[in-house]
Design an enzyme around this catalytic site. Sequence first.
Site, PDB file in Angstrom:
ATOM      1  N   GLY A 140     -19.171 -46.269 -53.728  1.00 16.30           N
ATOM      2  CA  GLY A 140     -17.972 -47.195 -54.055  1.00 16.30           C
ATOM      3  C   GLY A 140     -18.504 -48.481 -54.019  1.00 16.30           C
ATOM      4  N   ARG A 141     -17.443 -49.268 -53.604  1.00 17.42           N
ATOM      5  CA  ARG A 141     -17.806 -50.937 -53.404  1.00 17.42           C
ATOM      6  C   ARG A 141     -18.942 -50.973 -52.218  1.00 17.42           C
ATOM      7  NH1 ARG A 141     -11.994 -51.211 -53.932  1.00 17.42           N
ATOM      8  NH2 ARG A 141     -11.953 -50.364 -51.870  1.00 17.42           N
ATOM      9  N   ILE A 142     -18.652 -50.319 -51.389  1.00 16.41           N
ATOM     10  CA  ILE A 142     -19.600 -50.696 -50.211  1.00 16.41           C
ATOM     11  C   ILE A 142     -20.972 -50.050 -50.516  1.00 16.41           C
ATOM     12  CG2 ILE A 142     -20.257 -50.758 -47.604  1.00 16.41           C
ATOM     13  CD1 ILE A 142     -17.162 -50.699 -47.231  1.00 16.41           C
ATOM     14  N   THR A 160     -24.438 -40.018 -53.983  1.00 16.76           N
ATOM     15  CA  THR A 160     -23.461 -39.118 -54.540  1.00 16.76           C
ATOM     16  C   THR A 160     -22.141 -39.877 -54.660  1.00 16.76           C
ATOM     17  OG1 THR A 160     -22.288 -38.890 -52.411  1.00 16.76           O
ATOM     18  CG2 THR A 160     -24.055 -37.550 -52.593  1.00 16.76           C
ATOM     19  N   ALA A 217     -18.995 -45.793 -41.527  1.00 21.47           N
ATOM     20  CA  ALA A 217     -18.046 -45.548 -41.983  1.00 21.47           C
ATOM     21  C   ALA A 217     -16.798 -44.968 -41.197  1.00 21.47           C
ATOM     22  CB  ALA A 217     -18.029 -44.588 -43.270  1.00 21.47           C
ATOM     23  N   ARG A 218     -16.786 -43.819 -40.910  1.00 17.81           N
ATOM     24  CA  ARG A 218     -15.970 -43.431 -39.896  1.00 17.81           C
ATOM     25  C   ARG A 218     -16.751 -42.265 -38.997  1.00 17.81           C
ATOM     26  NH1 ARG A 218     -13.194 -47.297 -40.335  1.00 17.81           N
ATOM     27  NH2 ARG A 218     -11.345 -47.509 -41.132  1.00 17.81           N
ATOM     28  N   GLU A 246     -14.008 -43.606 -30.445  1.00 19.07           N
ATOM     29  CA  GLU A 246     -14.269 -44.875 -30.108  1.00 19.07           C
ATOM     30  C   GLU A 246     -13.082 -45.853 -29.526  1.00 19.07           C
ATOM     31  OE1 GLU A 246     -15.522 -46.073 -34.144  1.00 19.07           O
ATOM     32  OE2 GLU A 246     -14.058 -47.474 -34.270  1.00 19.07           O
ATOM     33  N   HIS A 264     -18.496 -50.729 -33.779  1.00 22.68           N
ATOM     34  CA  HIS A 264     -17.846 -50.890 -34.942  1.00 22.68           C
ATOM     35  C   HIS A 264     -17.684 -52.557 -35.561  1.00 22.68           C
ATOM     36  CE1 HIS A 264     -14.215 -49.036 -37.332  1.00 22.68           C
ATOM     37  NE2 HIS A 264     -14.757 -49.869 -38.040  1.00 22.68           N
ATOM     38  N   GLY A 266     -18.840 -53.541 -38.677  1.00 21.89           N
ATOM     39  CA  GLY A 266     -18.862 -53.444 -40.030  1.00 21.89           C
ATOM     40  C   GLY A 266     -18.342 -54.631 -40.774  1.00 21.89           C
TER      41      GLY A 266
END
Length: 299
Positions: A140-142, A160, A217-218, A246, A264, A266
Amino acid sequence: MKVLSTRAYPGPAFAELEDVEVRALAELETPRPDVEGLVVANEPVPLGLLPALRIVANYGVGYDRIDVAACAQRALVVTNTPGVLDDATADLAFALLLATRRHVVQGDRFVRAGRWGSSWADGWLAEKVAGSTLGIVGLGRIGSAVARRARGFDLRVLYTRRRRVETELGEQRELDDLLAEADLVTLHVPLTPETRGLIDARRLALLRDGACLVNTARGEIVDEEALVRELVSGRIRAGLDVFVDEPSVPGELLGLENVVLTPHLGSATRQAREAMTRLVVDNLLAVERGDPPLTPVAG
Ligand code: 8YV
């Protein structure tokens, strides 16, 4: 419009909110019929306590902890902050890939411990980065921002993506094939019911010996217990910015040399965070005026 915000978010835009109260959601005990706008950072919304709410503005692109369907039932607008944190998150994913692959943090600890003079670090020979294969789960964007950075490092890129799309950024693969083929794997899918536990024990076992897995991501996208087992075995390496529970981090990870841990971070550049605040405020102001929000999430 009275806005409740769970934090004072960084940047000058926050001051444009004329009537804002900064308060943690845990402190809300009685209904607040005065509040029409709410700013959260991917936190569950106590809808029952906020009967007059018109908009939930999420400070972040991921909104997996917000019950969007329940908000839609009450005709509430939910917004997020897509786009403005792509570079920041892609930079951190790359930093973790490089740090994990090239023993950067381990080396730092070694020097700080005063051990450099006493032992020759020849157990640390890393596999090279240039020329190796990077697997991007979710272009996607990231993910695309990561793929663009990969060019400068002479990486071969596999990715993917839900839809079958040809792009010059790399070659599309099925997830299992990507995991088996890549030397470096980085995750960039949102957390949804479909991606929860996507990288499970079976898929972790597909990773090549010595592969590096990066997650910005998560935490819930990976079976964290299975990941801990793989890392304890020493078979793979990982750079982890996100965790299931977290700010708690599985204790087993803390003593391991094959994992780099960050809290975290990012989107944590000044530019990204200030742009996130700008977008949050612009969404609130649009709804206050009765205009359509700039970046609504699909309900
Ligand atoms: C956090 C994030 O929202 O955008 C996301 O999905 O995970 C981050 O930007 C941010 O760190 C605030 O908690």
